[in-house]
Design a protein around this motif. Structure first.
Motif, short mmCIF file in Angstrom:
data_model
loop_
_atom_site.label_atom_id
_atom_site.label_comp_id
_atom_site.label_asym_id
_atom_site.label_seq_id
_atom_site.Cartn_x
_atom_site.Cartn_y
_atom_site.Cartn_z
N GLN A 1 -4.39 -1.71 -8.80
CA GLN A 1 -3.88 0.35 -8.27
C GLN A 1 -2.75 0.33 -7.73
OE1 GLN A 1 -7.66 1.24 -6.23
NE2 GLN A 1 -8.50 1.13 -7.70
N GLU A 2 -1.68 -0.16 -6.49
CA GLU A 2 -1.07 -0.10 -6.25
C GLU A 2 1.03 0.21 -6.97
OE1 GLU A 2 -0.89 1.44 -3.00
OE2 GLU A 2 -3.05 1.58 -3.32
N VAL A 3 1.26 -1.24 -7.67
CA VAL A 3 1.85 -1.58 -7.75
C VAL A 3 2.08 -2.37 -9.43
CG1 VAL A 3 2.95 -2.19 -5.81
CG2 VAL A 3 1.87 -4.07 -6.75
N GLU A 4 2.52 -2.42 -10.22
CA GLU A 4 2.62 -2.77 -11.34
C GLU A 4 3.63 -4.30 -11.48
OE1 GLU A 4 1.82 -1.72 -15.95
OE2 GLU A 4 3.04 0.08 -15.24
N LEU A 5 4.02 -4.80 -12.18
CA LEU A 5 4.87 -5.80 -12.32
C LEU A 5 5.05 -6.40 -14.00
CD1 LEU A 5 7.85 -7.61 -10.85
CD2 LEU A 5 6.22 -8.87 -10.78
N ASN B 1 4.19 9.88 -13.06
CA ASN B 1 4.55 10.00 -11.73
C ASN B 1 5.13 8.60 -10.96
OD1 ASN B 1 4.30 12.42 -11.10
ND2 ASN B 1 2.63 11.87 -12.30
N SER B 2 5.52 7.85 -11.91
CA SER B 2 5.94 6.72 -10.76
C SER B 2 7.46 6.24 -10.64
CB SER B 2 5.44 4.92 -11.49
OG SER B 2 3.84 5.47 -12.21
N TYR B 3 7.71 5.38 -10.12
CA TYR B 3 9.10 5.24 -9.15
C TYR B 3 9.47 3.63 -9.56
CZ TYR B 3 7.20 4.01 -5.04
OH TYR B 3 6.07 4.17 -3.86
N LYS C 1 0.79 -1.30 -0.38
CA LYS C 1 -0.59 0.14 -0.11
C LYS C 1 0.83 1.36 0.39
CE LYS C 1 -3.90 -2.97 0.37
NZ LYS C 1 -4.19 -2.82 -0.81
N SER C 2 1.00 2.04 -0.65
CA SER C 2 1.86 3.39 -1.35
C SER C 2 3.30 2.88 -1.02
CB SER C 2 0.38 4.44 -0.47
OG SER C 2 0.41 4.58 -1.10
N PRO C 3 4.27 2.05 -2.06
CA PRO C 3 5.35 1.31 -0.94
C PRO C 3 6.12 2.41 -1.28
CG PRO C 3 4.95 0.53 -2.84
CD PRO C 3 3.13 1.19 -1.98
N PRO D 1 3.59 4.31 -9.11
CA PRO D 1 1.84 3.35 -9.31
C PRO D 1 2.31 2.82 -10.20
CG PRO D 1 1.72 5.75 -8.74
CD PRO D 1 2.78 6.28 -8.40
N PRO D 2 1.12 2.00 -10.67
CA PRO D 2 1.91 1.74 -12.08
C PRO D 2 1.66 3.04 -13.10
CG PRO D 2 -0.32 0.47 -11.19
CD PRO D 2 -0.02 1.70 -10.28
N ILE D 3 2.74 2.60 -13.72
CA ILE D 3 3.23 3.82 -14.69
C ILE D 3 1.81 4.23 -15.89
CG2 ILE D 3 4.54 4.09 -16.67
CD1 ILE D 3 6.46 2.14 -15.26
N LYS D 4 2.02 5.49 -15.89
CA LYS D 4 1.17 6.09 -16.87
C LYS D 4 1.39 7.54 -17.05
CE LYS D 4 -3.36 8.07 -16.22
NZ LYS D 4 -5.05 9.01 -15.34
N ASP D 5 1.24 8.07 -17.81
CA ASP D 5 1.67 9.17 -18.84
C ASP D 5 4.27 9.03 -18.97
OD1 ASP D 5 -0.70 10.31 -18.92
OD2 ASP D 5 -0.83 10.91 -17.05
#
Length: 184
Positions: free
Chosen positions: A57-61, A78-80, A15-17, A143-147
């Motif tokens: 909603q939190e992560v993607e692998l 805005n992902s790391y 959750k929001s790691p 979070p999962p990559i967007k933009d």
């Protein structure tokens, strides 16, 4: 515990790691090439083939297997995240971007099988299979990559790409969400 079950067990709890929690989760997966081999396909003229293995909603692998092409300079919006080199060696180049200008390479590094590299928010980088080593990488983002922004250095342009596009200039106009002209 079987690897596929570890995905939900480890990643489903995040959750929001933080940066450290994300890296620890990737390490806990203890992924081997055998675990992802069934998901690897021919990149078909692209720098890599990518397959989403887990997404909430939190992560993607994602797992990626690389051709001999370098991906375009890009950020992850805005992902790391962390990238785990499962096989081979990558040439990793980090760029600096200032004031709407074309990215400028700061340094290159090599990462080998078993090593990790961090991708910060808005950090621009490229990767390439070094010496056709059979590069396979595992990527965990929050979070999962967007933009995601992809750069074309020769055309002095940048493009926000759709979520189904990788780190290359999209040929399909539908994948070009927004285009920008950059200063040289």
């Amino acid at each position: 515990m079987e690897w596929k079950h570890r995905l939900e067990d480890v990643l489903g709890k995040l959750k929001s790691p933080s940066k450290e929690e994300l890296r620890y989760a990737l390490m806990q997966l203890d992924t081997k090439v055998d675990d992802v081999e069934e998901h690897l396909k021919d990149p078909e003229g692209k720098p890599y083939y990518r397959k989403v293995l887990f997404h909430n909603q939190e992560v993607e692998l994602l797992v990626m297997n690389w051709s001999n092409l370098q991906c375009a300079p890009h950020d992850h919006g805005n992902s790391y995240g962390w990238i785990h080199v499962l096989n081979g060696t990558t040439k990793h180049t980090v760029f600096e971007v200032k004031d709407g200008r074309i990215p400028r390479a700061l340094f290159d590094e090599q990462k080998h099988a078993g090593e990790f590299l961090f991708a910060p928010v808005k950090g621009v980088h490229t990767m390439k299979d070094r010496n056709e080593s059979g590069l396979i990488t595992l990527h965990l983002y929050a979070p999962p990559i967007k933009d995601m922004m992809v750069y074309d250095l020769e055309a002095c342009a940048a493009c926000v790409v759709s979520e189904d596009c990788g780190a290359w200039w999209p040929e399909d106009l539908r994948q070009r969400v927004k285009e920008l002209k950059l200063k040289a």
